[in-house]
Design an enzyme around this catalytic site. Sequence first.
Site, short mmCIF file in Angstrom:
data_model
loop_
_atom_site.label_atom_id
_atom_site.label_comp_id
_atom_site.label_asym_id
_atom_site.label_seq_id
_atom_site.Cartn_x
_atom_site.Cartn_y
_atom_site.Cartn_z
N ASP A 218 0.81 -1.21 0.00
CA ASP A 218 0.00 0.00 0.00
C ASP A 218 0.84 1.27 0.00
OD1 ASP A 218 0.54 -1.20 2.55
OD2 ASP A 218 -0.69 0.32 3.51
N ARG A 288 -6.53 -6.61 -0.21
CA ARG A 288 -6.57 -5.16 -0.31
C ARG A 288 -5.19 -4.60 -0.66
NH1 ARG A 288 -9.19 -1.91 4.57
NH2 ARG A 288 -7.41 -0.53 4.82
N GLY A 291 -4.70 -4.80 -4.18
CA GLY A 291 -5.48 -3.74 -4.82
C GLY A 291 -4.76 -2.41 -4.79
N TRP A 292 -4.18 -2.07 -3.65
CA TRP A 292 -3.42 -0.82 -3.55
C TRP A 292 -2.26 -0.82 -4.54
CZ3 TRP A 292 -5.91 2.87 -1.57
CH2 TRP A 292 -6.60 2.80 -0.35
#
Length: 333
Positions: A218, A288, A291-292
């Site tokens: 992220d 997630r 995804g980042w």
Amino acid sequence: GGGEKGRKLSYLRVIVATGAVICRGLGGGAIVGAAHAGCGGFLRGNRISGAGMRNWKEFAGVVLFVWLGWGAMAGAQQHPQQLPWSVRAANAAMEKWPSGIFSAAGAPPAWTHDEGVLLAGIEAAWRNTVDRRDYLYVMHAVDPLIGLDGSVAELKSGDHKLGEMQLGQQVMLLYGVTLKKRYFNAATALYQELQHQPRNAAGGFWVAQNQPNVMTLDSLDEAEPFYAEYARKFHHPETFAEITKQFVLMQDDARDAKTGLLRQGWDDSKQAPWANKQTGDSSAAWARGMGWYMAALVDTIPSYPADDPGRKQLISILNEDAAAVARYQDAKT
């Protein structure tokens, strides 16, 4: 003429022509306030006029304001159920946080990663709809965080938190629209912070001062899109090699060879409590986080020069990761 003066005159001709088409197409009375005044006062027979017209940049701003207003009216005529889901989500977010402050009720504005994520979503909606309410929402949220001289009081250089770079994308948006020096100064301060970001032995950015040698998926989304956009706009081609390195390091060192998925974290020193003592990887493949990381690629690649070798590398990485994610996608949902 030639040189910089000639280029400015060429840009101005395009702006004048565009402004004339917009103003006449709207019939004047369709726009109110400053935008309407801009049409009436600055465009007369395709010539620049009006006492308020100081230079070509000011006129460009007026035309853009008219354009923003036009988009707002077009969007307002649609029934809510006809709006794209992205616009509905943006409208819901602005209703929930009307001041643009993504924090507890009554808390002052804060320069945070979360604030940047909220505004990035609103900015993305604006780029598709040209609804000036979205743009003004971003501006009103960012302005209290930046001094008139462009200083960012909450930016603590000793912390070296990549999360503090997230709002850099909205600072670049505001500079691109207004050309105000305060936004340029703020963006430059963030860029210089990245220039001095601590790096591990391989050249990867630490996620923060208190997490030495650690890179996370992220954190690339927090820093690289802004880093690349600044490098493109202000002509720092040497920066793209470093940006490419950040993605390549995570792709090579955090990737699970069996699944093709990336682990959320990688510690080059292998000293973090969660780090595998042989590879430095964390044990978790976080959906997630993937995804980042992929969003960071999507938002970073467009800033690359077409002939930069890193562009092709990043596109290849994005395709490889998309294929890996698709293999593990839940078929039912």
